[in-house]
Scaffold this motif. Structure first.
Motif, mmCIF file in Angstrom:
data_model
loop_
_atom_site.group_PDB
_atom_site.id
_atom_site.type_symbol
_atom_site.label_atom_id
_atom_site.label_comp_id
_atom_site.label_asym_id
_atom_site.label_seq_id
_atom_site.Cartn_x
_atom_site.Cartn_y
_atom_site.Cartn_z
ATOM 1 N N LYS A 1 -13.200 -2.640 4.012
ATOM 2 C CA LYS A 1 -12.768 -3.804 3.925
ATOM 3 C C LYS A 1 -12.740 -4.157 2.059
ATOM 4 O O LYS A 1 -14.357 -3.239 1.630
ATOM 5 C CB LYS A 1 -13.844 -5.144 3.335
ATOM 6 C CG LYS A 1 -13.575 -6.580 3.543
ATOM 7 C CD LYS A 1 -14.134 -7.605 4.457
ATOM 8 C CE LYS A 1 -13.944 -8.819 4.238
ATOM 9 N NZ LYS A 1 -15.102 -10.036 5.110
ATOM 10 N N GLY A 2 -11.902 -4.400 1.206
ATOM 11 C CA GLY A 2 -12.104 -4.773 -0.147
ATOM 12 C C GLY A 2 -11.427 -3.001 -1.006
ATOM 13 O O GLY A 2 -11.523 -3.318 -1.901
ATOM 14 N N GLY A 3 -11.373 -2.526 0.004
ATOM 15 C CA GLY A 3 -10.097 -1.039 -1.109
ATOM 16 C C GLY A 3 -9.214 -1.620 -0.333
ATOM 17 O O GLY A 3 -8.106 -2.432 -0.640
ATOM 18 N N ASP A 4 -8.234 -1.110 -1.967
ATOM 19 C CA ASP A 4 -6.854 -0.907 -1.648
ATOM 20 C C ASP A 4 -5.854 -0.322 -0.196
ATOM 21 O O ASP A 4 -5.696 0.164 0.731
ATOM 22 C CB ASP A 4 -6.225 0.486 -2.936
ATOM 23 C CG ASP A 4 -6.976 0.303 -4.238
ATOM 24 O OD1 ASP A 4 -7.690 -0.438 -4.829
ATOM 25 O OD2 ASP A 4 -6.749 0.908 -5.387
ATOM 26 N N THR A 5 -5.125 -1.274 -0.358
ATOM 27 C CA THR A 5 -3.871 -1.265 0.110
ATOM 28 C C THR A 5 -2.888 -0.676 0.389
ATOM 29 O O THR A 5 -2.588 -0.336 -1.385
ATOM 30 C CB THR A 5 -3.488 -2.774 1.463
ATOM 31 O OG1 THR A 5 -3.531 -3.165 0.167
ATOM 32 C CG2 THR A 5 -4.659 -3.915 1.856
ATOM 33 N N LEU A 6 -1.752 -0.193 0.911
ATOM 34 C CA LEU A 6 -0.306 1.134 0.552
ATOM 35 C C LEU A 6 0.174 -0.433 0.280
ATOM 36 O O LEU A 6 1.093 -1.709 0.497
ATOM 37 C CB LEU A 6 0.330 1.772 1.620
ATOM 38 C CG LEU A 6 -1.244 2.475 1.721
ATOM 39 C CD1 LEU A 6 -0.714 3.219 3.386
ATOM 40 C CD2 LEU A 6 -1.222 3.420 0.819
ATOM 41 N N LYS A 7 1.193 -0.180 -0.937
ATOM 42 C CA LYS A 7 2.342 -1.606 -1.709
ATOM 43 C C LYS A 7 3.715 -0.353 -1.159
ATOM 44 O O LYS A 7 3.470 0.433 -2.528
ATOM 45 C CB LYS A 7 1.983 -1.776 -2.799
ATOM 46 C CG LYS A 7 0.572 -2.595 -2.752
ATOM 47 C CD LYS A 7 0.664 -3.439 -1.936
ATOM 48 C CE LYS A 7 -0.409 -3.853 -2.368
ATOM 49 N NZ LYS A 7 -1.179 -5.228 -1.160
ATOM 50 N N CYS B 1 -2.684 -0.718 6.100
ATOM 51 C CA CYS B 1 -4.628 -0.259 5.438
ATOM 52 C C CYS B 1 -3.946 1.565 6.095
ATOM 53 O O CYS B 1 -3.746 1.858 6.319
ATOM 54 C CB CYS B 1 -5.354 -1.334 6.055
ATOM 55 S SG CYS B 1 -5.068 -2.716 6.144
ATOM 56 N N TRP C 1 -9.922 2.949 6.076
ATOM 57 C CA TRP C 1 -10.430 1.946 5.035
ATOM 58 C C TRP C 1 -10.863 1.145 4.955
ATOM 59 O O TRP C 1 -11.350 1.002 6.285
ATOM 60 C CB TRP C 1 -7.882 1.107 4.592
ATOM 61 C CG TRP C 1 -8.384 -0.151 4.181
ATOM 62 C CD1 TRP C 1 -7.878 -0.267 2.777
ATOM 63 C CD2 TRP C 1 -9.230 -1.830 4.233
ATOM 64 N NE1 TRP C 1 -8.131 -1.786 2.501
ATOM 65 C CE2 TRP C 1 -8.724 -2.116 3.639
ATOM 66 C CE3 TRP C 1 -9.682 -2.189 5.822
ATOM 67 C CZ2 TRP C 1 -9.485 -4.021 3.378
ATOM 68 C CZ3 TRP C 1 -10.065 -3.004 5.948
ATOM 69 C CH2 TRP C 1 -9.831 -4.289 4.863
ATOM 70 N N GLU D 1 5.815 -0.136 -4.388
ATOM 71 C CA GLU D 1 5.222 0.739 -5.539
ATOM 72 C C GLU D 1 4.758 2.547 -4.896
ATOM 73 O O GLU D 1 5.305 3.247 -6.328
ATOM 74 C CB GLU D 1 3.659 0.775 -5.975
ATOM 75 C CG GLU D 1 3.120 -0.946 -6.491
ATOM 76 C CD GLU D 1 1.547 -1.334 -6.371
ATOM 77 O OE1 GLU D 1 1.253 -0.478 -6.117
ATOM 78 O OE2 GLU D 1 1.718 -2.644 -6.561
ATOM 79 N N GLU E 1 -1.746 -6.493 6.185
ATOM 80 C CA GLU E 1 -1.062 -5.402 4.862
ATOM 81 C C GLU E 1 -1.318 -3.929 5.480
ATOM 82 O O GLU E 1 -1.807 -3.934 6.873
ATOM 83 C CB GLU E 1 -2.221 -5.382 3.444
ATOM 84 C CG GLU E 1 -1.706 -6.555 2.824
ATOM 85 C CD GLU E 1 -2.022 -7.085 1.252
ATOM 86 O OE1 GLU E 1 -1.849 -5.821 0.695
ATOM 87 O OE2 GLU E 1 -2.952 -7.920 0.868
ATOM 88 N N THR F 1 -5.634 -8.441 7.325
ATOM 89 C CA THR F 1 -5.838 -8.332 5.874
ATOM 90 C C THR F 1 -3.915 -8.763 5.739
ATOM 91 O O THR F 1 -3.392 -9.051 4.886
ATOM 92 C CB THR F 1 -5.670 -6.695 5.350
ATOM 93 O OG1 THR F 1 -4.825 -6.076 5.475
ATOM 94 C CG2 THR F 1 -7.065 -6.498 4.674
#
Length: 190
Positions: free
Chosen positions: A176-182, A170, A174, A185, A168, A166
């Motif tokens: 696959k398909g789950g939300d990653t951390l931003k 994680c 986590w 935000e 990103e 990803t």
């Protein structure tokens, strides 16, 4: 032991081919595999202590059952031990769980790759149950080692590969398909 961020060592080993070609017999079943093989792909390289043992075939068969999932992620799987290619071939022929193994079994008989990785058991002189995820540039992105008496979870290797791919952040557990951390935000919410 080599770890995340280290270059995976250069190697050139004889292996028993994966798939039906691996069962054709000496002279036809073997191939040389090096760190330059499968260039541009992610590599999953896992080691087991000895052929003809008890825990090892359960792990090898589990990786074999997930081989298509690794291929779907543009990754190749290499299994390895310090046994010879002849021992690997004999084991495949006589063990129903690994007879149809889809990936090659590398023979690190001189223990050069195992030693370079730092994964030789100090008492037994065989490879520990080590697993490495190596990126297409040859850099180790994940390393895990179990003792001789505890099997690993190949499904976790897929989960970690998914997270690495990803590029990103994680979170814990986590998938696959789950939300990653931003981070942006998270700071705005505070």
């Amino acid at each position: 032991m080599l770890t995340v961020g280290d270059k995976f060592p250069a190697f050139n080993l004889t292996a028993v081919k994966g798939g039906p070609e691996g069962l054709e017999g000496p002279g036809k079943s073997f191939v040389d595999i090096s760190n330059e093989s499968d260039a541009g792909k992610w590599k999953i390289v896992f080691f087991w202590p000895k052929d003809f043992t008890f825990i090892c075939p359960t792990e090898i068969a589990a990786f074999g059952k997930l081989n298509q999932e690794f291929e779907d992620r543009d990754a190749v799987v290499y299994g390895a031990s310090t046994d010879s290619e002849f021992v690997h071939l004999n084991w495949r022929v006589h063990n129903n769980d690994i007879r149809d193994l889809p990936f090659p079994m590398l023979a690190d008989v001189k223990r050069e790759l195992s030693a370079a990785l730092g994964i030789l058991d100090k008492q037994a002189g065989v490879a520990l149950r080590a697993t490495f995820i190596v990126d297409p540039e040859g850099t180790i992105q994940w390393a895990s080692v179990n003792g001789l008496n505890v099997g690993r979870n190949p499904q976790e290797v897929i989960r970690v590969l998914d997270a690495l791919q990803t590029d990103e952040l994680c979170p814990c557990n986590w998938n696959k398909g789950g939300d990653t951390l931003k981070p942006a935000e998270l700071f705005q919410a505070a």
